[in-house]
Each structure stands twice: as C-alpha cells, then as structure tokens.
Motif scaffolding. Structure first.
Motif: not given
Length: 224
Positions: A68-72, A103-112, A174-185
C-alpha cells in the motif's frame, strides 16, 4: 512525546510520518538502482546492515502494508520490460536470471525502518522521526493568534520568524511529499525531480536551523 514502542506497533502512526523519507539520508546514504527511485531487497538489507532473510521475513508479515506504500514485485513480462527499459541507460545494478524482483521505494524503505527491531540503523532512523514529530507537535506554527503569549509574558515571535516557520512547515508537509509522489510515478525527468526535491529539503533544513538559532539567541537575551 511519542515513544519508539508505539511507532513499532502502530500502523496509523507509521503512516503519518511516511513522507519524511529525507531522514534516511540523514542517517546513512541510501544507494538507488539506475532508475534513481527504487532499491532491491538486497540493497535494503545492506542499508540496515541485516541479512536479506530478515527483510524477506518482514515483507511476508507486512506485505499488505508495504504494498500500500509503494512496494512492487515484478514477474514475467513486467520484470523483463522493466529491466530492458532501465538497463538501456545503465551498465548494471539489477539482479539477473531471477523469476521476480521486489522494487522498494524510499517510502517502503522508511516503512521497514519502523518495523525492523534488530538494526542500529533502523533505530537511528526512528529516533530522527520521533524528534521531528515532537518538534512538529510542540511548535505553534499553525496558530495565528499571539494575544495569549503576550498575556503570559512570553516573547512574541517576529514577523520574519513566523514567516520562516510557516515556509518550513509548508515545504516539509506539502512540497516535499508532492515531489516524492512525482518521483514515484514519473518515468521521465526523474533526476531533475530528485535534484529539485533535494534543494527544497535543503531550504527547509536551513529555515529550521535559522529558527532554532533565533530561539537560542532570544533565550540568551532573556537570561541576560
């Protein structure tokens, strides 16, 4: 202040701080795959200095949360297509001859980091998260009324100081999360987005450091 045990046990609390992926690089440099976005399971294990089986066990137990947090997990044609696209611009970095690739995103690494108990690196990441969460909860950046502070005899922050606090808050939330989402997709302009995010995070840190320095100066004047 929230303690580490609550962070380890509460998914709701973990979800509330997942945008703070910048803390990973503050503790230790996180190497990325050639796509500039993901890491493999082996790379996650290397970052946290644990065996790969430890990460795989956490993946098995918390798969739904991590996905749910981005692991593929790529298999078959998806895996071949991904490797072909990304290997075309790089000399290596992807494990070969495998039936699947996580494939682990930065969010999922933080999740771990918020699930992994037996890792000094994970504990340092959690300590950063808890410190930052405490600062957010105790800093009155969202309160536009300062009358009560005046009545209580507390010094009223200057306009510039309040503006710096507000900008830092907006950048971090706000701004950093937007960048994270853009980088992920986004499959294009990843490097440019990552560079922009790094610049924004640097500006946020500078603003917070400046605010802390002003607070220390005000404290010294009060003592004098």
């Amino acid at each position: 202040m929230i303690n580490e045990a609550v962070l380890l046990e509460s998914k709701t609390l973990r979800d509330s701080v997942l945008d703070r992926t910048d803390v990973l690089d503050r503790v230790k440099a996180l190497s990325l795959l050639p796509d500039g976005v993901h890491v493999t399971t082996a790379m996650v294990a290397t970052y946290f200095e644990v065996a790969e089986t430890v990460i795989n066990n956490l993946l098995s137990r918390h798969r739904q949360e991590l996905e749910s947090n981005g692991l593929r997990v790529l298999r078959g044609s998806d895996l071949r297509e991904y490797q072909n696209l990304n290997m075309s611009s790089s000399s290596g970095g992807y494990p070969q001859r495998r039936s699947s690739l996580a494939l682990w995103s930065r969010r999922t690494v933080l999740n771990i980091a918020m699930l992994l108990r037996e890792s000094a690196i994970a504990r340092q990441v959690r300590a950063y998260l808890l410190d930052m969460e405490y600062l957010v909860r105790t800093r009155p950046v969202d309160n536009p009324v300062f009358i009560d502070d005046v009545r209580a005899g507390e010094p009223v922050p200057s306009l510039d100081d309040r503006i710096d606090q507000r900008i830092a808050h907006v950048l971090g939330k706000t701004v950093v999360p937007v960048f994270n989402a853009l980088i992920e997709t986004s499959s294009e302009h990843r490097r440019e987005l990552i560079a922009l995010r790094t610049g924004v995070e640097h500006l946020e840190r500078r603003l917070r450091q400046n605010h802390a320095r002003l607070q220390r100066l005000e404290g010294r004047r009060g003592i004098a």
